[in-house]
Scaffold this motif. Sequence first.
Motif, mmCIF file in Angstrom:
data_model
loop_
_atom_site.group_PDB
_atom_site.id
_atom_site.type_symbol
_atom_site.label_atom_id
_atom_site.label_comp_id
_atom_site.label_asym_id
_atom_site.label_seq_id
_atom_site.Cartn_x
_atom_site.Cartn_y
_atom_site.Cartn_z
ATOM 1 N N ILE A 114 -5.741 -8.605 5.265
ATOM 2 C CA ILE A 114 -5.582 -7.263 5.834
ATOM 3 C C ILE A 114 -4.149 -7.045 6.300
ATOM 4 O O ILE A 114 -3.580 -5.948 6.119
ATOM 5 C CB ILE A 114 -6.589 -7.025 6.996
ATOM 6 N N ASP A 115 -3.507 -8.071 6.858
ATOM 7 C CA ASP A 115 -2.129 -7.921 7.317
ATOM 8 C C ASP A 115 -1.152 -7.837 6.141
ATOM 9 O O ASP A 115 -0.126 -7.154 6.244
ATOM 10 C CB ASP A 115 -1.751 -9.072 8.247
ATOM 11 N N ASN A 116 -1.455 -8.539 5.061
ATOM 12 C CA ASN A 116 -0.642 -8.383 3.858
ATOM 13 C C ASN A 116 -0.695 -6.944 3.354
ATOM 14 O O ASN A 116 0.335 -6.364 2.997
ATOM 15 C CB ASN A 116 -1.138 -9.332 2.750
ATOM 16 N N VAL A 117 -1.886 -6.359 3.327
ATOM 17 C CA VAL A 117 -2.051 -5.018 2.771
ATOM 18 C C VAL A 117 -1.412 -3.956 3.659
ATOM 19 O O VAL A 117 -0.830 -2.991 3.178
ATOM 20 C CB VAL A 117 -3.550 -4.712 2.532
ATOM 21 N N ARG A 118 -1.473 -4.143 4.971
ATOM 22 C CA ARG A 118 -0.910 -3.115 5.861
ATOM 23 C C ARG A 118 0.573 -3.353 6.167
ATOM 24 O O ARG A 118 1.159 -2.617 6.958
ATOM 25 C CB ARG A 118 -1.711 -3.045 7.157
ATOM 26 N N LEU A 137 -8.466 -2.090 0.488
ATOM 27 C CA LEU A 137 -9.224 -3.282 0.109
ATOM 28 C C LEU A 137 -10.604 -2.905 -0.427
ATOM 29 O O LEU A 137 -11.124 -3.547 -1.351
ATOM 30 C CB LEU A 137 -9.361 -4.226 1.303
ATOM 31 N N LYS A 138 -11.216 -1.880 0.146
ATOM 32 C CA LYS A 138 -12.502 -1.416 -0.379
ATOM 33 C C LYS A 138 -12.346 -0.900 -1.805
ATOM 34 O O LYS A 138 -13.217 -1.121 -2.646
ATOM 35 C CB LYS A 138 -13.074 -0.318 0.525
ATOM 36 N N ARG A 139 -11.237 -0.253 -2.071
ATOM 37 C CA ARG A 139 -11.017 0.292 -3.411
ATOM 38 C C ARG A 139 -10.871 -0.801 -4.461
ATOM 39 O O ARG A 139 -11.156 -0.582 -5.635
ATOM 40 C CB ARG A 139 -9.791 1.211 -3.404
ATOM 41 N N GLY A 141 -12.478 -3.755 -4.006
ATOM 42 C CA GLY A 141 -13.667 -4.577 -3.872
ATOM 43 C C GLY A 141 -13.476 -5.854 -3.094
ATOM 44 O O GLY A 141 -14.223 -6.816 -3.283
ATOM 45 N N LEU A 142 -12.503 -5.901 -2.165
ATOM 46 C CA LEU A 142 -12.216 -7.139 -1.444
ATOM 47 C C LEU A 142 -12.238 -6.975 0.079
ATOM 48 O O LEU A 142 -11.632 -7.758 0.798
ATOM 49 C CB LEU A 142 -10.847 -7.695 -1.876
ATOM 50 N N ALA A 143 -12.932 -5.969 0.574
ATOM 51 C CA ALA A 143 -12.950 -5.735 2.017
ATOM 52 C C ALA A 143 -13.511 -6.936 2.778
ATOM 53 O O ALA A 143 -13.087 -7.221 3.907
ATOM 54 C CB ALA A 143 -13.776 -4.485 2.333
ATOM 55 N N HIS A 144 -14.429 -7.678 2.172
ATOM 56 C CA HIS A 144 -15.048 -8.816 2.853
ATOM 57 C C HIS A 144 -14.104 -10.012 2.956
ATOM 58 O O HIS A 144 -14.430 -11.009 3.601
ATOM 59 C CB HIS A 144 -16.341 -9.227 2.144
ATOM 60 N N TYR A 145 -12.924 -9.925 2.328
ATOM 61 C CA TYR A 145 -11.912 -10.975 2.449
ATOM 62 C C TYR A 145 -10.790 -10.580 3.417
ATOM 63 O O TYR A 145 -9.752 -11.239 3.462
ATOM 64 C CB TYR A 145 -11.294 -11.282 1.083
ATOM 65 N N ALA A 146 -10.984 -9.528 4.192
ATOM 66 C CA ALA A 146 -9.914 -8.987 5.036
ATOM 67 C C ALA A 146 -9.289 -10.037 5.946
ATOM 68 O O ALA A 146 -8.069 -10.045 6.155
ATOM 69 C CB ALA A 146 -10.435 -7.810 5.855
ATOM 70 N N ALA A 164 -3.932 -3.645 -3.931
ATOM 71 C CA ALA A 164 -4.343 -2.913 -2.727
ATOM 72 C C ALA A 164 -3.146 -2.605 -1.846
ATOM 73 O O ALA A 164 -3.019 -1.501 -1.300
ATOM 74 C CB ALA A 164 -5.382 -3.729 -1.942
ATOM 75 N N ARG A 165 -2.242 -3.582 -1.683
ATOM 76 C CA ARG A 165 -1.051 -3.353 -0.864
ATOM 77 C C ARG A 165 -0.185 -2.235 -1.455
ATOM 78 O O ARG A 165 0.398 -1.420 -0.732
ATOM 79 C CB ARG A 165 -0.239 -4.643 -0.755
ATOM 80 N N ALA A 166 -0.109 -2.185 -2.788
ATOM 81 C CA ALA A 166 0.721 -1.162 -3.426
ATOM 82 C C ALA A 166 0.122 0.232 -3.314
ATOM 83 O O ALA A 166 0.848 1.221 -3.195
ATOM 84 C CB ALA A 166 0.944 -1.528 -4.901
ATOM 85 N N ILE A 167 -1.229 0.330 -3.349
ATOM 86 C CA ILE A 167 -1.851 1.659 -3.306
ATOM 87 C C ILE A 167 -2.156 2.120 -1.885
ATOM 88 O O ILE A 167 -2.466 3.299 -1.675
ATOM 89 C CB ILE A 167 -3.143 1.715 -4.158
#
Length: 366
Positions: A114-118, A137-139, A141-146, A164-167
Amino acid sequence: MAANSSSVQVTAGVSFAARLRFENISHEFLPGLATLHDVSLTADAGEVLCLLGPSGSGKTTLLRIAAGLQGQTRGRLFLNEREIAGPEVFLPPEKRSIGLVFQDFALFPHLSIIDNVRFGLTALSKDEARREAMNALKRVGLAHYADAYPQALSGGQQQRVALARAIAPRPAVLLMDEPFSGLDSRLRDMVRAETLEILRRSRATAIVVTHDAEEAMRLGDKIALLKDGNLVQVGTAQQLYNQPSNLFAAGFFSELNVFEGRAQNGVVETPLGRFSANGLSDGTAASVAFRLSAFDISEKSGEIPARVLSRRFLGVIELVELAVPGSEVPVRARVRCGALSGDDREIWLTIRETDVLVFARSDNSA
């Protein structure tokens, strides 16, 4: 393995999809060492454009120019009709609304998923950034790995985190540089299909760099083929495969047997027969290319006698090397398994003319 694509995903799109236009882009690392020559190209809004070509063709340089990581020597770059790079204008990367997925994913090992993506959502509050990151992450399909860390994920999952990080900032254009090259072949097919689905849902304009023609055909609404910094041909997969502009383009999309000849009375003579000169004037040096799929094989009758030199079983098809009268080099063919019996070496060929391509020999610059 990557997470099951049936995981809960959201369908929130990007803020807007933009048209990215390269106008007469040239680039030189040093005077006289040009990497791009007057390239004009457009990625339309919501389109997946694949930049295809061998190493050193200028694909990644063009992508870096689009991202603002590198400046062009000449030319202009437009996002919709707004000039973002040119002789008098250069918007820095963070002002372009353009996202970038690196070849090696570039995830921070000490940060959670989650910190990588944000990480790039610096304009938002902490809570807003986490919410947008979780949506991204939901988009994929990896929200459960946050709360997991990158090293706990497979290569395919890490690629989707990078996506996910890019979008997450909802860019108008998403750039991807050889995004699947680090994955094994079986995983690559699955992740590539998932990525294309995500791009469709996100509705972003996307430009994908690849050296793999099949990958470009699978992903791209449009393909731009480059060679030595020059734009060779632009079109759909069907256009580039069925109407290649020259021998290089034809050879990039399929293996070829090539014979040289001259146009005479509207035809070119080869060891495999006479074929239409494709409008070439008499006396013009010509290259006649036969795809490996151009041959029907029979043990009883056909147009051209041939002798089987070798056979290689490849599952659904066999790769066969053949000796034919008048040719000093073997002819390679791909034939359906079972088309040949186990022992017979003397066979006949019939040519499928739809898989025969004729070009002026001056185009032979593969």
